[in-house]
Enzyme design. Structure first.
Site, PDB file in Angstrom:
ATOM      1  N   GLY A  15      99.762  75.076  79.414  1.00  0.00           N
ATOM      2  CA  GLY A  15      99.992  75.666  80.646  1.00  0.00           C
ATOM      3  C   GLY A  15      99.190  76.988  80.901  1.00  0.00           C
ATOM      4  O   GLY A  15      97.965  77.269  80.442  1.00  0.00           O
ATOM      5  N   SER A  65      96.553  70.539  75.534  1.00  0.00           N
ATOM      6  CA  SER A  65      96.518  71.152  76.620  1.00  0.00           C
ATOM      7  C   SER A  65      95.530  72.373  76.738  1.00  0.00           C
ATOM      8  O   SER A  65      94.554  72.463  76.302  1.00  0.00           O
ATOM      9  CB  SER A  65      97.802  71.192  77.676  1.00  0.00           C
ATOM     10  OG  SER A  65      97.608  71.250  78.866  1.00  0.00           O
ATOM     11  N   ASP A  86      90.830  43.983  72.389  1.00  0.00           N
ATOM     12  CA  ASP A  86      90.989  44.476  71.087  1.00  0.00           C
ATOM     13  C   ASP A  86      91.805  43.267  70.119  1.00  0.00           C
ATOM     14  O   ASP A  86      92.078  43.514  69.133  1.00  0.00           O
ATOM     15  CB  ASP A  86      91.917  45.532  71.320  1.00  0.00           C
ATOM     16  CG  ASP A  86      93.208  45.315  71.843  1.00  0.00           C
ATOM     17  OD1 ASP A  86      93.598  44.261  71.801  1.00  0.00           O
ATOM     18  OD2 ASP A  86      93.785  46.550  72.390  1.00  0.00           O
ATOM     19  N   ASP A 133      95.665  60.655  80.379  1.00  0.00           N
ATOM     20  CA  ASP A 133      95.861  61.720  80.916  1.00  0.00           C
ATOM     21  C   ASP A 133      95.320  62.218  82.491  1.00  0.00           C
ATOM     22  O   ASP A 133      94.258  61.533  82.518  1.00  0.00           O
ATOM     23  CB  ASP A 133      95.353  62.706  79.887  1.00  0.00           C
ATOM     24  CG  ASP A 133      95.376  64.330  80.084  1.00  0.00           C
ATOM     25  OD1 ASP A 133      95.799  64.634  81.371  1.00  0.00           O
ATOM     26  OD2 ASP A 133      95.611  65.058  79.007  1.00  0.00           O
ATOM     27  N   HIS A 154      99.596  63.008  79.544  1.00  0.00           N
ATOM     28  CA  HIS A 154      98.888  64.269  79.135  1.00  0.00           C
ATOM     29  C   HIS A 154      99.845  64.812  78.107  1.00  0.00           C
ATOM     30  O   HIS A 154     101.021  65.141  78.168  1.00  0.00           O
ATOM     31  CB  HIS A 154      99.306  65.365  80.208  1.00  0.00           C
ATOM     32  CG  HIS A 154      98.702  66.804  79.958  1.00  0.00           C
ATOM     33  ND1 HIS A 154      97.216  66.995  79.394  1.00  0.00           N
ATOM     34  CD2 HIS A 154      99.355  68.046  80.027  1.00  0.00           C
ATOM     35  CE1 HIS A 154      97.500  68.343  79.356  1.00  0.00           C
ATOM     36  NE2 HIS A 154      98.452  68.837  79.724  1.00  0.00           N
TER      37      HIS A 154
HETATM   38 CA   LIG Z   1      95.397  44.995  73.411  1.00  0.00          CA
END
Ligand SMILES: [Ca+2]
Length: 566
Positions: A114, A199, A289, A447, A484
C-alpha cells in the site's frame, strides 16, 4: 519460440570454460553460513549508526506464525532520520528488526504494501496466506513504515522528503544500517542479502534492484506495482466507465471511512455477471492446459482464444446476471485492453483475462478502491504540486503531466521517485546479472490493480537487454486465478524465497514451485472463494514463464505431481 528454460538448460550443459563466449550463467555466489546472536537487550547502548536511534530491544520466545512457533529472536525497534517536516509534522523512518538467535547468515528486507505507514511485524511472510516466512527460516528481517505513520497517510505526500522516503530513500537508508546492526549483533555482516514483498513491497524490491542493486543478491518481486502512478490513473478512468453503467444513486460503504459512502460501482458489473464472464472464459480456455479443472493455466493462449463479444451472451432484455449488455461488454473489454485518457493517451497496461475476475478482491479494487484510495495517492503522492483529485472530473491528461513535473520543493518528480529507473529499458539489470544476483517475480493473473501483463513485459524487456539470457537472471511465475497478492480461485500459498536462495547461492534455477490452495483447516488462513469441487488441499506447480502447468493426462487433478511445466 524455444522456451528459455530449455535454452538455459542447454547452455548450462556446456563447459564453463566457454562461459564468456556461450553466455552460460554466472557462477553461484555460494552459501551463507550462520552465526549465533551475541547480544540483544544491550544493543541500543552498543549500536551507533548515523541518524539512528534504537528505542528498545528484547527477546521474543512466544511468537507464532500459521500455528507454528517462530524461533526465538531479538526484537529491535528504532527510528532513523527523526526530523520536523516542512509541514510542521514530526517525521521519522520507523523500523523493527527481528534477529534470530540461530541465524542463517542472511538478511531479508521486508517491503510492505500500500502506501506504507505501518511497521508490519518483520516476519518476512511469504506468499498469499503464508505458512512460513524469512524469520521462521532463520533470516534477520527488517520492516519499516517507509518514513511516515499511518496517521500521516496519505498526506505525507505533500511533504517532499517524506514522499522521497516512501518512493525509494527509506530502503536506501535502512539497508546499510540494518547490515551494520547485524554485524554488531552477530559479529559479522550478512553473507547474503535479499529483499522481497508484494504489491508496493514488490515495487520496493524492483526499485532497489535498479537503484541500489549492489546491496542485494536476491530480489523477490510479488505483483510489483512498478508503474504505480499509471496504474492508479487507469483506476480513475475505469471508475468513470463503471459509473456510466452503475445504478444511479446506489451507494456503498467507504472502505476507509465507515461513516462515509461512495457510489456503488459494483452495480455496473455484478458478482453474478462476473461469474458469467468467468464461465465463458473457462468454456474457451480451461482445457487448453489439458485439464478441465477450473484453472486457466495457459494464460497467453487464452488471450488469443477468448472473445468477450462472441463468447459471453448478450442481453436481449433486462440484465439478469446471465448476460452482459453491449455497453457492459465494451467497458469490460476496454478495461482489459488498457484504458486511454480523453486525449487518447494510453494510460497503463492491458490486463489478461482470467476467471479470477469473479472473485471479491477484483471487485474491491475496481469498484471501491478506485474511488476511495487511488484519487488520494494520485493527488497527494505522485502529483507536483500536490492537488486534490475528483475522480469523475479530473483532467487525466494534465494529471499524467503533473507526475513528470518538478518544482523548487519537489525536485524529483512523482514518477521518478516511484518507478525503477530504466523501467522501459532495464539497463541496471546488467551488472546484477553479471555479479550472479537473481530475481524471482510472481503475479496473480487476475490482479485487478497491477497488471500481470506489465510484469510479463518487464521480464521480456529484461531478457532483450541481457541478450536473450534473461532466464539466467530473472524468472517470472504467473499465478493463475490469483487476485492482488492472494485470493481468488487459485493455489496462492507458496514459498518462492527458498528457491531464490537456492538459485543465488547454489545455482539451482527454479523451473517449477509447488503451490497449494487454502481450503478448510489451512493454517495460513482459509480462502473462502475456492470452487466447491476442489480438494481443500489441491496443489499445482507454479511454472516459470513461458512454460505452462500442463496435465500429464492421468492421475488426480488435485495433485501437482500430475502436472508438468511445458
Ligand atoms: Ca485448466
Amino acid at each position: 519460440m524455444i522456451p528459455r528454460s530449455l535454452t538455459a538448460l542447454a547452455l548450462g550443459g556446456l563447459a564453463s570454460a566457454c562461459s564468456t563466449l556461450t553466455g552460460s550463467a554466472p557462477a553461484p555466489l555460494g552459501a551463507a553460513t550462520g552465526a549465533a546472536l551475541s547480544a540483544c537487550a544491550d544493543l541500543p547502548a552498543r549500536f551507533a549508526f548515523a541518524n539512528t536511534r534504537l528505542e528498545s530491544a528484547a527477546t521474543v520466545t512466544d511468537l507464532r506464525q500459521a500455528g507454528h512457533a517462530v524461533p526465538a529472536h531479538c526484537l529491535v525497534k528504532g527510528r532513523m532520520f527523526e526530523r520536523k517536516g516542512s509541514d510542521g509534522r514530526d517525521y521519522a523512518i520507523g523500523f523493527e528488526m527481528r534477529l534470530p538467535q540461530a541465524w542463517n547468515g542472511r538478511f531479508y528486507y521486508q517491503g510492505n504494501g500500500g502506501l506504507d505507514g505501518n511497521v508490519q511485524p518483520a516476519l518476512g511472510a511469504l506468499g498469499g496466506g503464508p505458512l512460513t516466512g524469512a524469520l521462521m527460516q532463520g533470516f534477520a528481517v527488517i520492516s519499516s513504515d517507509a518514513g511516515h505513520t499511518g496517521a500521516q497517510t496519505p498526506y505525507f505526500g505533500s511533504e517532499p522528503q517524506a514522499r522521497l522516503d516512501y518512493g525509494w530513500q527509506a530502503v536506501a537508508k535502512l539497508t546499510p544500517m540494518a547490515k551494520d546492526l547485524i554485524r554488531v549483533a552477530y559479529g559479522k555482516r550478512p553473507d547474503r542479502s535479499y529483499i522481497g514483498g508484494c504489491s508496493n513491497g514488490g515495487r520496493h524490491a524492483m526499485v532497489a534492484a535498479a537503484r541500489i542493486g549492489e546491496e542485494y543478491d536476491g530480489f523477490l518481486a510479488g505483483a510489483p506495482g512498478y508503474r504505480l502512478p499509471a496504474a492508479a490513473v487507469a483506476q480513475l478512468q475505469g471508475a468513470r466507465l463503471w459509473s456510466e453503467l452503475a445504478t444511479p444513486g446506489a451507494t456503498a460503504r467507504h472502505p476507509l471511512v465507515p461513516t462515509a459512502s461512495i457510489p456503488d460501482l459494483g452495480t455496473a458489473f455484478t458478482a453474478q455477471e462476473r461469474q458469467t464472464v468467468a464461465r465463458a472464459m473457462l468454456a474457451q480456455c480451461d482445457a487448453l492446459d489439458g485439464a478441465a479443472d477450473g484453472l486457466v493455466q495457459a494464460t497467453q493462449a487464452c488471450q488469443a482464444r477468448f472473445d468477450i463479444e462472441r463468447d459471453v451472451p448478450t442481453c436481449t432484455g433486462a440484465r439478469d446476471g446471465s448476460c452482459l449488455t453491449p455497453a457492459q461488454k465494451r467497458a469490460v473489454a476496454a478495461v482489459h485492453t488498457g484504458l486511454r485518457t480523453a486525449g487518447g493517451q494510453f494510460i497503463y497496461q492491458s490486463f489478461p483475462y482470467d476467471p479470477g475476475i469473479a472473485a471479491a478482491n477484483w471487485a474491491t479494487w475496481k469498484f471501491a478502491n478506485s474511488v476511495a484510495l487511488d484519487p488520494l495517492s494520485v493527488g497527494t503522492v505522485f502529483s507536483t504540486p500536490p492537488s486534490p483529485v475528483d475522480f469523475a472530473r479530473d483532467d487525466l491528461d494534465a494529471r499524467l503531466l503533473r507526475f513528470q513535473a518538478t518544482n523548487e520543493s519537489f525536485r524529483e518528480s512523482g514518477w521518478s521517485l516511484m518507478v525503477p529507473p530504466g523501467e522501459n529499458v532495464p539497463v541496471n539489470m546488467k551488472p546484477l546479472h553479471a555479479r550472479g544476483a537473481k530475481m524471482i517475480l510472481y503475479h496473480g493473473v487476475s490482479d485487478a490493480i497491477f497488471s500481470a501483463e506489465d510484469t510479463r513485459q518487464w521480464v521480456e524487456r529484461t531478457d532483450r537487454v541481457l541478450g536473450g539470457r534473461g532466464a539466467q537472471f530473472a524468472r517470472y511465475f504467473p499465478v493463475p486465478g490469483m487476485n492482488h497478492c492472494s485470493g481468488g480461485p487459485a493455489a496462492d500459498q507458496f514459498d518462492l524465497l527458498t528457491p531464490l536462495v537456492k538459485w543465488v547461492e547454489q545455482g539451482q534455477a527454479p523451473q517449477a514451485v509447488v503451490a497449494s490452495v487454502r481450503g478448510a483447516g489451512n493454517a495460513g488462513g482459509v480462502n473462502n472463494e475456492l470452487p466447491a469441487g476442489w480438494s481443500p488441499a489441491r496443489t499445482r506447480p507454479l511454472c516459470a514463464y513461458p512454460t505452462v502447468a500442463t496435465y500429464r493426462g492421468s492421475g488426480s487433478l488435485e495433485d501437482a505431481a500430475n502436472f508438468s511445466c511445458r
